[in-house]
Design a protein around this motif. Structure first.
Motif, PDB file in Angstrom:
ATOM      1  N   MET A 177       0.837  -1.208   0.000  1.00 50.46           N
ATOM      2  CA  MET A 177       0.000   0.000   0.000  1.00 50.46           C
ATOM      3  C   MET A 177       0.869   1.254   0.000  1.00 50.46           C
ATOM      4  O   MET A 177       0.561   2.225  -0.689  1.00 50.46           O
ATOM      5  CB  MET A 177      -0.957  -0.021   1.194  1.00 50.46           C
ATOM      6  N   ASP A 178       1.946   1.210   0.776  1.00 54.55           N
ATOM      7  CA  ASP A 178       2.881   2.337   0.777  1.00 54.55           C
ATOM      8  C   ASP A 178       3.435   2.575  -0.624  1.00 54.55           C
ATOM      9  O   ASP A 178       3.428   3.693  -1.126  1.00 54.55           O
ATOM     10  CB  ASP A 178       4.060   2.059   1.725  1.00 54.55           C
ATOM     11  N   GLU A 179       3.927   1.496  -1.225  1.00 51.92           N
ATOM     12  CA  GLU A 179       4.508   1.606  -2.562  1.00 51.92           C
ATOM     13  C   GLU A 179       3.522   2.199  -3.562  1.00 51.92           C
ATOM     14  O   GLU A 179       3.888   2.919  -4.479  1.00 51.92           O
ATOM     15  CB  GLU A 179       4.922   0.219  -3.069  1.00 51.92           C
ATOM     16  N   MET A 180       2.250   1.853  -3.388  1.00 48.39           N
ATOM     17  CA  MET A 180       1.254   2.298  -4.366  1.00 48.39           C
ATOM     18  C   MET A 180       0.501   3.547  -3.915  1.00 48.39           C
ATOM     19  O   MET A 180      -0.473   3.951  -4.551  1.00 48.39           O
ATOM     20  CB  MET A 180       0.272   1.159  -4.670  1.00 48.39           C
ATOM     21  N   HIS A 181       0.959   4.170  -2.816  1.00 48.78           N
ATOM     22  CA  HIS A 181       0.342   5.394  -2.290  1.00 48.78           C
ATOM     23  C   HIS A 181      -1.145   5.213  -1.993  1.00 48.78           C
ATOM     24  O   HIS A 181      -1.963   6.075  -2.304  1.00 48.78           O
ATOM     25  CB  HIS A 181       0.558   6.579  -3.241  1.00 48.78           C
ATOM     26  N   ILE A 182      -1.480   4.087  -1.404  1.00 44.55           N
ATOM     27  CA  ILE A 182      -2.855   3.857  -0.935  1.00 44.55           C
ATOM     28  C   ILE A 182      -2.895   4.304   0.521  1.00 44.55           C
ATOM     29  O   ILE A 182      -2.111   3.828   1.334  1.00 44.55           O
ATOM     30  CB  ILE A 182      -3.234   2.351  -1.005  1.00 44.55           C
ATOM     31  N   PRO A 183      -3.771   5.246   0.858  1.00 41.29           N
ATOM     32  CA  PRO A 183      -3.782   5.801   2.228  1.00 41.29           C
ATOM     33  C   PRO A 183      -4.208   4.749   3.270  1.00 41.29           C
ATOM     34  O   PRO A 183      -5.372   4.361   3.335  1.00 41.29           O
ATOM     35  CB  PRO A 183      -4.797   6.943   2.155  1.00 41.29           C
ATOM     36  N   ALA A 184      -3.255   4.338   4.079  1.00 39.88           N
ATOM     37  CA  ALA A 184      -3.497   3.268   5.045  1.00 39.88           C
ATOM     38  C   ALA A 184      -4.443   3.701   6.174  1.00 39.88           C
ATOM     39  O   ALA A 184      -5.252   2.904   6.640  1.00 39.88           O
ATOM     40  CB  ALA A 184      -2.173   2.782   5.624  1.00 39.88           C
ATOM     41  N   GLN A 185      -4.342   4.997   6.601  1.00 36.49           N
ATOM     42  CA  GLN A 185      -5.228   5.435   7.712  1.00 36.49           C
ATOM     43  C   GLN A 185      -6.695   5.285   7.321  1.00 36.49           C
ATOM     44  O   GLN A 185      -7.530   4.880   8.119  1.00 36.49           O
ATOM     45  CB  GLN A 185      -5.025   6.891   8.133  1.00 36.49           C
ATOM     46  N   GLU A 186      -7.007   5.613   6.069  1.00 34.59           N
ATOM     47  CA  GLU A 186      -8.405   5.525   5.631  1.00 34.59           C
ATOM     48  C   GLU A 186      -8.902   4.091   5.585  1.00 34.59           C
ATOM     49  O   GLU A 186     -10.094   3.837   5.642  1.00 34.59           O
ATOM     50  CB  GLU A 186      -8.550   6.139   4.228  1.00 34.59           C
ATOM     51  N   LEU A 187      -7.977   3.152   5.420  1.00 33.42           N
ATOM     52  CA  LEU A 187      -8.369   1.748   5.293  1.00 33.42           C
ATOM     53  C   LEU A 187      -8.020   0.956   6.547  1.00 33.42           C
ATOM     54  O   LEU A 187      -7.827  -0.252   6.491  1.00 33.42           O
ATOM     55  CB  LEU A 187      -7.698   1.117   4.059  1.00 33.42           C
ATOM     56  N   TYR A 188      -8.000   1.662   7.705  1.00 31.73           N
ATOM     57  CA  TYR A 188      -7.630   0.972   8.961  1.00 31.73           C
ATOM     58  C   TYR A 188      -8.524  -0.235   9.211  1.00 31.73           C
ATOM     59  O   TYR A 188      -8.088  -1.272   9.689  1.00 31.73           O
ATOM     60  CB  TYR A 188      -7.722   1.961  10.136  1.00 31.73           C
ATOM     61  N   TRP A 189      -9.803  -0.094   8.830  1.00 29.82           N
ATOM     62  CA  TRP A 189     -10.767  -1.188   9.069  1.00 29.82           C
ATOM     63  C   TRP A 189     -10.446  -2.413   8.215  1.00 29.82           C
ATOM     64  O   TRP A 189     -10.645  -3.542   8.616  1.00 29.82           O
ATOM     65  CB  TRP A 189     -12.192  -0.702   8.812  1.00 29.82           C
ATOM     66  N   TYR A 190      -9.921  -2.157   7.024  1.00 29.30           N
ATOM     67  CA  TYR A 190      -9.529  -3.264   6.142  1.00 29.30           C
ATOM     68  C   TYR A 190      -8.303  -3.958   6.723  1.00 29.30           C
ATOM     69  O   TYR A 190      -8.221  -5.189   6.808  1.00 29.30           O
ATOM     70  CB  TYR A 190      -9.244  -2.704   4.749  1.00 29.30           C
ATOM     71  N   LEU A 191      -7.364  -3.148   7.191  1.00 29.41           N
ATOM     72  CA  LEU A 191      -6.130  -3.705   7.761  1.00 29.41           C
ATOM     73  C   LEU A 191      -6.404  -4.463   9.064  1.00 29.41           C
ATOM     74  O   LEU A 191      -5.688  -5.402   9.408  1.00 29.41           O
ATOM     75  CB  LEU A 191      -5.097  -2.593   7.973  1.00 29.41           C
ATOM     76  N   ASP A 192      -7.469  -4.070   9.765  1.00 26.65           N
ATOM     77  CA  ASP A 192      -7.817  -4.769  11.010  1.00 26.65           C
ATOM     78  C   ASP A 192      -8.055  -6.267  10.782  1.00 26.65           C
ATOM     79  O   ASP A 192      -7.746  -7.084  11.649  1.00 26.65           O
ATOM     80  CB  ASP A 192      -9.073  -4.145  11.646  1.00 26.65           C
ATOM     81  N   THR A 193      -8.606  -6.625   9.605  1.00 28.49           N
ATOM     82  CA  THR A 193      -8.833  -8.056   9.356  1.00 28.49           C
ATOM     83  C   THR A 193      -7.508  -8.813   9.315  1.00 28.49           C
ATOM     84  O   THR A 193      -7.458 -10.000   9.600  1.00 28.49           O
ATOM     85  CB  THR A 193      -9.566  -8.290   8.015  1.00 28.49           C
ATOM     86  N   ARG A 194      -6.446  -8.121   8.962  1.00 28.10           N
ATOM     87  CA  ARG A 194      -5.121  -8.748   8.943  1.00 28.10           C
ATOM     88  C   ARG A 194      -4.480  -8.711  10.321  1.00 28.10           C
ATOM     89  O   ARG A 194      -3.529  -9.434  10.591  1.00 28.10           O
ATOM     90  CB  ARG A 194      -4.207  -8.027   7.946  1.00 28.10           C
TER      91      ARG A 194
END
Ligand code: 4AD
Ligand code: MG
Length: 477
Positions: A418-435
């Motif tokens: 996500m960093d490499e592709m400039h996808i904003p991680a804070q906005e997708l915190y809920w998605y990352l929570d599943t991981r």
């Protein structure tokens, strides 16, 4: 209102019984024979008006497109092509249709013309057949998943995220265009917008479906999705319907098996439940192809083509193998591709997809393990550091019909990508929570519903398989 449907009458034993039908006039010949259609079947009911038995003022109002109610006796038909006909003894005009103004004449109209009058095109047999098949396929898809214990999850239409990370979103906002509220540094102040943040129409329900799969283990969404991509092709819509299953404890092979089973189930369902419509569409296609030179016509008719798909397993090859085939093809050497294939890593254009399916393998193909550069951030990374566990299913005449992948379930690798592709991680915190909490291998895909309908009906333009197509510069009706 008491009426018998024409579909039921056509299989009734005629015994002079009195029946009432309601429908729309398709044609009225020799002031005697009405071909009536009520939408229950593609076939018209022949209705015979005895000469001089009806008031002339009424006769004049039996015009193409008019809605009428007829009562009469059902008899065995003397004419060819139908088993029964109605000897009319009562006519009521329900709705007139001015013959001089009505755009649908009892003759063949082009699909382009009918697109301009999409509000009336349901009244043609072609579109009646297409939309009945579309209905049956939607039903079959729900049945397929229901039989397998999947939960139908309604993912949101309005979202704050970009599931594909491709930036092709339609903004949803109630902010005024003039006097837009601004922050101190001059940017639009979305805090004052309806949702207090930036929102858009969803491009895919996948990310939310993954949340469901991480508890229910097998879910699917089936809803409208929106893409603001400026593609004016016969296979792209700005608003289309997508089926997206998501399965926990599944890898890419399970994903391919599921997709192949779903496609075959849908095709088989149409062949067995839409016999009248598919037969009609098959003949329509044969007529249409007569205008093409002999060598451009299909070797198989529509039914044979669908049956062929059922009888053969889909070819499964990697992207790398596909590139080799394309690079070494005569087509490439003779520079017949618009985009020549020279290097690994190139995105495949639809001409390449169709070459693989229609010329090389001559059957549906599943391509896997694409370069990570040309695929979305959520796909599982392979150990080679170059490719991801992606799959695209390619169909004859269509190109890509399914896109999917095994998902990156490892938090660190996902964050890195996500960093490499400039996808904003804070906005997708809920998605990352599943991981973060109980991650597991899982996979899913998206099937473009209109592309499926396109394939099964043998139509050639995606605008003709959705009732009201939305494309760049077109949102009529
Ligand atoms: O390949 P796509 O963009 O994949 C996704 O959206 C993933 N989130 C799906 C998933 O893994 N859950 O789109 C999936 C399919 C395509 O293969 C195509 O059939 C269809 O959706 N599609 C379109 N159909 C009509 N018009 C468009 N503009 C389309 N874009 C994609
Ligand atoms: Mg895709």
């Amino acid at each position: 209102m008491d009426r018998t449907k024409i579909k039921d009458l056509l299989t009734t034993t005629p015994a002079h019984q009195s029946v009432t039908v309601m429908g729309w006039v398709r044609t009225f010949r020799n002031t005697q024979f009405i071909a009536l259609n009520d939408g229950s079947t593609l076939q018209n009911l022949q209705c015979v008006v005895a000469l001089n038995s009806v008031d002339e003022q009424i006769i004049k109002r039996i015009t193409t497109g008019a809605a009428i109610k007829l009562t009469g006796n059902l008899i065995a038909s003397l004419g060819k092509g139908q088993a029964v006909e109605l000897v009319v003894n009562q006519i009521e005009i329900l709705g007139d249709s001015d013959a001089t103004a009505y755009p649908l004449q009892p003759k063949k109209h082009s699909l382009e013309f009918l697109r301009e009058i999409a509000h009336l095109r349901f009244r043609t047999n072609t579109f009646a057949a297409v939309f009945k098949v579309r209905h049956a396929l939607a039903f079959a898809i729900h049945q397929f998943f229901n039989e397998r214990g999947f939960v139908y999850l309604h993912t949101p239409v309005i979202t704050g995220s970009d599931a594909e990370g491709a930036g092709e979103m339609f903004r949803v906002s109630t902010l005024p265009f003039d006097n837009t509220p601004r922050t101190d540094d001059g940017k639009v102040n979305f805090k004052e917008d309806f949702f207090g943040k930036e929102t858009n129409l969803t491009v895919s329900g996948q990310l939310e479906a993954e949340l469901g799969a991480m508890a229910l283990s097998e879910v699917y969404t089936f809803g409208p999705t929106f893409r603001a991509e400026n593609s004016n092709t016969t296979r792209h819509l700005a608003e289309f319907w997508m089926i997206e299953p998501e399965v926990a404890f599944a890898d890419l092979n399970d994903n391919m098996d599921l997709a192949e089973a779903l496609l075959k189930y849908a095709i088989n369902y149409a062949l067995t439940h839409c016999v009248e419509e598919i037969e009609f569409l098959k003949n329509r296609l044969i007529e249409e192809e007569k205008q093409k030179p002999q060598d451009e016509r299909s070797e198989m008719d529509l039914i044979q083509k669908l049956q062929f798909c059922l009888d053969h397993s889909f070819e499964r090859i990697t992207y790398t193998e596909a590139i080799d085939i394309l690079r070494n093809s005569n087509h490439n050497k003779k520079k017949k591709f618009k985009y020549l294939i020279d290097a690994w890593g190139a995105d495949l254009q639809s001409e390449h997809e169709r070459y693989l399916v229609e010329k090389h393998f001559k059957k549906p193909v599943i391509l896997t393990d694409y370069p990570k550069q040309i695929k979305a951030f959520y796909m599982r990374q392979n150990d080679d550091g170059k490719t991801v566990r992606a799959m695209d299913i390619l169909f004859p005449g269509i190109g890509e019909i399914v896109g999917g992948s095994q998902r990156e379930e490892r938090l660190q690798l996902l964050q890195q990508r996500m960093d490499e592709m400039h996808i904003p991680a804070q906005e997708l915190y809920w998605y990352l929570d599943t991981r973060r909490f109980g991650t597991c291998p899982h996979a899913g895909f998206g099937l473009g519903f209109e592309r499926l309908v396109l394939f099964i009906t043998g139509m050639t333009n995606i605008r003709d398989v959705i009732p009201f197509p939305r494309t760049p510069h077109n949102a009529e009706f």
